[in-house]
Design a protein around this motif. Structure first.
Motif, mmCIF file in Angstrom:
data_model
loop_
_atom_site.group_PDB
_atom_site.id
_atom_site.type_symbol
_atom_site.label_atom_id
_atom_site.label_comp_id
_atom_site.label_asym_id
_atom_site.label_seq_id
_atom_site.Cartn_x
_atom_site.Cartn_y
_atom_site.Cartn_z
ATOM 1 N N UNK A 1 4.514 13.069 -0.262
ATOM 2 C CA UNK A 1 4.954 13.669 0.778
ATOM 3 C C UNK A 1 3.784 13.315 2.146
ATOM 4 N N UNK A 2 2.537 12.498 1.548
ATOM 5 C CA UNK A 2 1.484 12.568 2.644
ATOM 6 C C UNK A 2 0.555 11.621 2.071
ATOM 7 N N UNK A 3 0.044 10.694 3.086
ATOM 8 C CA UNK A 3 -0.772 9.509 2.892
ATOM 9 C C UNK A 3 -1.986 9.674 3.757
ATOM 10 N N UNK A 4 -3.209 9.502 3.127
ATOM 11 C CA UNK A 4 -4.451 9.345 3.952
ATOM 12 C C UNK A 4 -5.422 8.325 3.532
ATOM 13 N N UNK A 5 -5.629 7.381 4.563
ATOM 14 C CA UNK A 5 -6.605 6.169 4.047
ATOM 15 C C UNK A 5 -8.122 6.690 4.357
ATOM 16 N N UNK A 6 -8.950 5.847 4.051
ATOM 17 C CA UNK A 6 -10.413 6.093 4.199
ATOM 18 C C UNK A 6 -10.966 7.157 3.500
ATOM 19 N N UNK A 7 -10.705 7.508 2.443
ATOM 20 C CA UNK A 7 -11.137 8.881 1.838
ATOM 21 C C UNK A 7 -12.173 8.305 0.669
ATOM 22 N N UNK A 8 -13.162 9.612 0.252
ATOM 23 C CA UNK A 8 -14.044 9.192 -0.753
ATOM 24 C C UNK A 8 -13.673 10.132 -1.577
ATOM 25 N N UNK A 9 -13.801 9.768 -3.058
ATOM 26 C CA UNK A 9 -13.793 10.589 -4.396
ATOM 27 C C UNK A 9 -14.823 11.783 -4.154
ATOM 28 N N UNK A 10 -15.977 11.709 -3.819
ATOM 29 C CA UNK A 10 -16.754 12.837 -3.776
ATOM 30 C C UNK A 10 -16.239 13.709 -2.571
ATOM 31 N N UNK A 11 -15.797 13.273 -1.542
ATOM 32 C CA UNK A 11 -15.272 14.172 -0.293
ATOM 33 C C UNK A 11 -14.099 14.996 -0.902
ATOM 34 N N UNK A 12 -13.055 14.406 -1.618
ATOM 35 C CA UNK A 12 -12.083 15.150 -2.181
ATOM 36 C C UNK A 12 -12.409 16.254 -3.119
ATOM 37 N N UNK B 1 -2.627 2.216 -1.812
ATOM 38 C CA UNK B 1 -2.693 1.747 -0.466
ATOM 39 C C UNK B 1 -1.166 1.099 -0.077
ATOM 40 N N UNK B 2 -0.546 0.550 -1.270
ATOM 41 C CA UNK B 2 0.708 -0.053 -0.781
ATOM 42 C C UNK B 2 1.946 0.900 -0.830
ATOM 43 N N UNK B 3 1.544 1.937 -1.277
ATOM 44 C CA UNK B 3 2.725 2.990 -1.750
ATOM 45 C C UNK B 3 2.961 3.918 -0.335
ATOM 46 N N UNK B 4 4.165 3.876 -0.019
ATOM 47 C CA UNK B 4 4.479 4.792 1.327
ATOM 48 C C UNK B 4 5.019 6.126 1.116
ATOM 49 N N UNK B 5 4.878 6.885 2.146
ATOM 50 C CA UNK B 5 5.465 8.292 1.914
ATOM 51 C C UNK B 5 7.056 8.168 1.929
ATOM 52 N N UNK B 6 7.491 9.068 0.931
ATOM 53 C CA UNK B 6 8.945 9.018 0.398
ATOM 54 C C UNK B 6 9.033 8.368 -1.080
ATOM 55 N N UNK B 7 8.281 7.511 -1.570
ATOM 56 C CA UNK B 7 8.239 7.028 -2.649
ATOM 57 C C UNK B 7 8.028 7.946 -3.625
ATOM 58 N N UNK C 1 -17.494 4.890 -2.159
ATOM 59 C CA UNK C 1 -17.142 4.328 -1.186
ATOM 60 C C UNK C 1 -16.114 5.252 -0.572
ATOM 61 N N UNK C 2 -16.007 4.910 1.043
ATOM 62 C CA UNK C 2 -15.073 6.089 1.608
ATOM 63 C C UNK C 2 -13.877 4.784 2.198
ATOM 64 N N UNK C 3 -13.524 4.324 1.307
ATOM 65 C CA UNK C 3 -12.403 3.311 1.860
ATOM 66 C C UNK C 3 -11.074 3.521 0.814
ATOM 67 N N UNK C 4 -11.001 4.547 0.075
ATOM 68 C CA UNK C 4 -10.035 4.791 -0.780
ATOM 69 C C UNK C 4 -8.799 5.531 -0.226
ATOM 70 N N UNK C 5 -7.636 5.747 -1.001
ATOM 71 C CA UNK C 5 -6.382 6.090 -0.403
ATOM 72 C C UNK C 5 -5.735 7.445 -1.224
ATOM 73 N N UNK C 6 -5.578 8.389 -0.321
ATOM 74 C CA UNK C 6 -5.262 9.617 -0.977
ATOM 75 C C UNK C 6 -3.548 9.689 -0.878
ATOM 76 N N UNK C 7 -3.191 10.028 -1.891
ATOM 77 C CA UNK C 7 -1.680 10.364 -1.924
ATOM 78 C C UNK C 7 -1.457 11.920 -2.199
ATOM 79 N N UNK C 8 -0.600 12.437 -1.369
ATOM 80 C CA UNK C 8 -0.414 14.032 -1.276
ATOM 81 C C UNK C 8 1.068 13.938 -2.232
ATOM 82 N N UNK C 9 1.286 14.473 -3.433
ATOM 83 C CA UNK C 9 2.315 14.480 -4.160
ATOM 84 C C UNK C 9 2.998 15.989 -4.319
ATOM 85 N N UNK C 10 4.615 15.791 -4.172
ATOM 86 C CA UNK C 10 5.235 16.802 -4.531
ATOM 87 C C UNK C 10 5.674 16.633 -6.132
#
Length: 211
Positions: free
Chosen positions: A79-90, A46-52, A115-124
């Motif tokens: 390269x991408x970040x999305x909030x309010x995601x759930x593990x089962x949804x992914x 959640x504290x990690x920003x795009x570009x890190x 819970x649907x309050x997770x953070x998804x990081x899209x990684x290169x």
């Protein structure tokens, strides 16, 4: 004349602030606890920003840590970040939430189970990147419709130009459902990435430059 003793002067001794020591001790303890938590868990999605950049393996959440981009231990770039995601949804989507970021090779999820309050990081993947999809405006040579692998070519000599890119899992079943918003489409081909840890599939809407 009789001498009388001087009146006794009562010395004012300040009372010790006995309450102060416990408060100071409690404050020091709280600081130590906070520092301990940060040291034990220095990485949060959640504290990690795009570009890190990150190091570690996405298959081992405990190994993922922040890293300095450009250093040998940097394995991934966010390269991408999305909030309010759930593990089962992914799991149900197969990670398609990262499809909007064309250089995504893997993803990392951090959140509570159920819970649907997770953070998804899209990684290169910086060490072993997957094949990149063509983008709108790219040109492709003759024969790509039958070819298993697409190669780009200079538009001056190319056969096709990419007009649009769509997501569709039904292309091979019913090709009429794609590229309908691009009436000038002459050919439709499916691109599937080879390599990388996250599969991707796209439908390319092509303009035939030689027609």
């Amino acid at each position: 004349m009789e001498n009388y003793p001087a009146p006794a002067v009562e010395q004012m001794v300040p009372r010790k602030k006995t309450w102060l020591k416990p408060v100071i001790r409690l404050g020091i303890f709280a600081v130590i606890v906070v520092i301990g938590i940060f040291v034990a868990n220095p990485f949060t999605a959640s504290s990690t920003e795009v570009g890190a950049c990150l190091t570690g393996s996405v298959d081992n959440a405990d190994s993922v840590k922040n890293a300095e981009c450009g250093k040998p231990d940097a394995n991934f770039k966010v390269v991408g970040k999305q909030e309010n995601k759930s593990e089962i949804g992914l799991k149900l989507s197969g990670g398609t939430e990262c499809d909007d970021y064309p250089t995504t090779d893997a993803y990392f999820f951090q959140g509570k189970k159920g819970a649907a309050d997770g953070t998804l990081l899209c990684l290169e993947d910086l060490k072993n990147p997957g094949e990149r999809a063509p983008v709108v405006g790219d040109c492709l040579p003759d024969g790509v419709v039958e070819a298993k692998k697409l190669t780009k070519e200079d538009c001056a000599t190319a056969r096709y130009k990419v007009l649009a890119i769509e997501k569709s899992a039904t292309f091979l079943i019913d090709g009429s459902t794609v590229c309908t918003q691009v009436p000038s489409t002459d050919e439709k081909i499916q691109w599937q990435r080879s390599g990388g840890t996250l599969p991707q599939s796209r439908v390319l809407c092509l303009d035939d430059l030689k027609k």
